[in-house]
Scaffold this motif. Sequence first.
Motif, PDB file in Angstrom:
ATOM      1  N   UNK A   1      35.805  28.786  31.251  1.00 38.35           N
ATOM      2  CA  UNK A   1      34.612  28.635  32.104  1.00 38.35           C
ATOM      3  C   UNK A   1      34.920  29.058  33.538  1.00 38.35           C
ATOM      4  N   UNK A   2      36.067  28.608  34.040  1.00 37.40           N
ATOM      5  CA  UNK A   2      36.476  28.961  35.405  1.00 37.40           C
ATOM      6  C   UNK A   2      36.638  30.472  35.552  1.00 37.40           C
ATOM      7  N   UNK A   3      37.244  31.091  34.537  1.00 35.85           N
ATOM      8  CA  UNK A   3      37.463  32.542  34.598  1.00 35.85           C
ATOM      9  C   UNK A   3      36.143  33.314  34.543  1.00 35.85           C
ATOM     10  N   UNK A   4      35.190  32.792  33.757  1.00 35.13           N
ATOM     11  CA  UNK A   4      33.858  33.421  33.694  1.00 35.13           C
ATOM     12  C   UNK A   4      33.165  33.338  35.051  1.00 35.13           C
ATOM     13  N   UNK A   5      33.266  32.160  35.674  1.00 37.46           N
ATOM     14  CA  UNK A   5      32.660  31.960  37.000  1.00 37.46           C
ATOM     15  C   UNK A   5      33.288  32.893  38.026  1.00 37.46           C
TER      16      UNK A   5
ATOM     17  N   UNK B   1      31.569  36.733  53.288  1.00 39.18           N
ATOM     18  CA  UNK B   1      32.568  35.715  53.657  1.00 39.18           C
ATOM     19  C   UNK B   1      32.434  34.480  52.768  1.00 39.18           C
ATOM     20  N   UNK B   2      31.182  34.106  52.492  1.00 38.12           N
ATOM     21  CA  UNK B   2      30.928  32.937  51.642  1.00 38.12           C
ATOM     22  C   UNK B   2      31.462  33.176  50.227  1.00 38.12           C
ATOM     23  N   UNK B   3      31.183  34.380  49.698  1.00 40.02           N
ATOM     24  CA  UNK B   3      31.643  34.732  48.348  1.00 40.02           C
ATOM     25  C   UNK B   3      33.173  34.798  48.310  1.00 40.02           C
ATOM     26  N   UNK B   4      33.773  35.359  49.371  1.00 42.17           N
ATOM     27  CA  UNK B   4      35.241  35.446  49.461  1.00 42.17           C
ATOM     28  C   UNK B   4      35.868  34.050  49.401  1.00 42.17           C
ATOM     29  N   UNK B   5      35.255  33.118  50.140  1.00 37.08           N
ATOM     30  CA  UNK B   5      35.755  31.734  50.154  1.00 37.08           C
ATOM     31  C   UNK B   5      35.657  31.121  48.759  1.00 37.08           C
ATOM     32  N   UNK B   6      34.535  31.388  48.088  1.00 35.21           N
ATOM     33  CA  UNK B   6      34.340  30.876  46.720  1.00 35.21           C
ATOM     34  C   UNK B   6      35.363  31.472  45.765  1.00 35.21           C
ATOM     35  N   UNK B   7      35.650  32.762  45.943  1.00 38.50           N
ATOM     36  CA  UNK B   7      36.629  33.441  45.078  1.00 38.50           C
ATOM     37  C   UNK B   7      38.017  32.828  45.251  1.00 38.50           C
ATOM     38  N   UNK B   8      38.427  32.623  46.510  1.00 38.17           N
ATOM     39  CA  UNK B   8      39.770  32.065  46.727  1.00 38.17           C
ATOM     40  C   UNK B   8      39.860  30.639  46.185  1.00 38.17           C
ATOM     41  N   UNK B   9      38.758  29.888  46.317  1.00 40.30           N
ATOM     42  CA  UNK B   9      38.717  28.510  45.817  1.00 40.30           C
ATOM     43  C   UNK B   9      38.825  28.481  44.291  1.00 40.30           C
ATOM     44  N   UNK B  10      38.020  29.320  43.643  1.00 38.09           N
ATOM     45  CA  UNK B  10      38.001  29.326  42.174  1.00 38.09           C
ATOM     46  C   UNK B  10      39.287  29.941  41.612  1.00 38.09           C
TER      47      UNK B  10
ATOM     48  N   UNK C   1      41.768  27.196  41.558  1.00 39.48           N
ATOM     49  CA  UNK C   1      41.472  26.303  40.425  1.00 39.48           C
ATOM     50  C   UNK C   1      41.924  26.929  39.106  1.00 39.48           C
ATOM     51  N   UNK C   2      41.699  28.247  38.980  1.00 36.52           N
ATOM     52  CA  UNK C   2      42.111  28.972  37.770  1.00 36.52           C
ATOM     53  C   UNK C   2      43.621  28.886  37.572  1.00 36.52           C
ATOM     54  N   UNK C   3      44.357  29.110  38.658  1.00 31.15           N
ATOM     55  CA  UNK C   3      45.823  29.068  38.596  1.00 31.15           C
ATOM     56  C   UNK C   3      46.297  27.680  38.173  1.00 31.15           C
TER      57      UNK C   3
ATOM     58  N   UNK D   1      48.305  24.130  33.856  1.00 30.61           N
ATOM     59  CA  UNK D   1      48.092  22.914  33.060  1.00 30.61           C
ATOM     60  C   UNK D   1      48.115  23.247  31.565  1.00 30.61           C
ATOM     61  N   UNK D   2      47.377  24.308  31.201  1.00 31.84           N
ATOM     62  CA  UNK D   2      47.296  24.739  29.798  1.00 31.84           C
ATOM     63  C   UNK D   2      48.668  25.179  29.291  1.00 31.84           C
ATOM     64  N   UNK D   3      49.378  25.947  30.126  1.00 32.51           N
ATOM     65  CA  UNK D   3      50.705  26.437  29.724  1.00 32.51           C
ATOM     66  C   UNK D   3      51.700  25.290  29.542  1.00 32.51           C
TER      67      UNK D   3
END
Lengths: 126, 152
Positions: free
Chosen positions: A16-20, A86-95, A98-100, A105-107
């Motif tokens: 889900x995170x990767x899709x977002x 800038x807003x999208x960039x901030x969202x990308x770095x945040x997500x 979270x993805x990492x 966690x999964x690994x």
Amino acid sequence: MADMAKFEEEVNKLRTLEKDREKYFTSRQEMEMRLTESKNVKAELDLMESDSKVYKLIGAVLVRQDLEEARSTVEKRLEFIDSETKRVEASISDISKKCTEQRDKVMNMQKSFQMMAQAAAQAQKK
Amino acid sequence: MAEEPKGVPLSELSLQQLGELQKNCEQELNFFQESFNALKGLLTRNEKSISALDDVKIATAGHTALIPLSESLYIRAELSDPSKHLVEIGTGYFVELDREKAKAIFDRKKEHITKQVETVEGILKEKRRTRAYISDAFQTKVQSQLATMNTQ
């Protein structure tokens, strides 16, 4: 069994995170395209002489617009796209963060399963 | 000073990882190919605009022409001032210009798009090379695994 269900849940969270994140990447791409186009328009309007006739396509109608008004509209549009980027960039770095974290966690869960399986195999041999 | 991230040799990746890498590379290649085709289309449209300017050059005031209202419907119209052209500059803006200035806009567009085409072309070459490397590594891996199975 419960562990396996938990693992599935965590994997789904990661998906889900990767899709977002993909959605945000697409959004950023669109922003960049709009930014490039608006910059080109601004450059062309800056080259126009004060008596140039400028028209804006509104629906199917070309409406006459004052050159200065057109320049300021494009300028505002550039500012808006810039702030949105800038807003999208901030969202990308945040997500991405979270993805990492979720991937780690999964690994880790996967590793612990493997270790458990190896331990079980060892025990069976004995 | 931070260490530069080291790459993992393709030979060390599993078949599954190589497959994933191949899929990602293919997706990127498709994306850049689509971009390249779109840019080429823009160049063609721009060239058509430039040649249209040349066609109108010989027209005089009162010259009649068939103007397309749709792909299959035309209307007869009279040119009141063939020296003036409405040129689209982007984001829905049009400017009325004389032939020279209109031509200058199209030339600038052509230069801008050509630069982008060259950039994308370079990326495409690089991506194709990467795809070939991954494909070779994949084949080598498959063959080595088959050889191992045969010896067993």
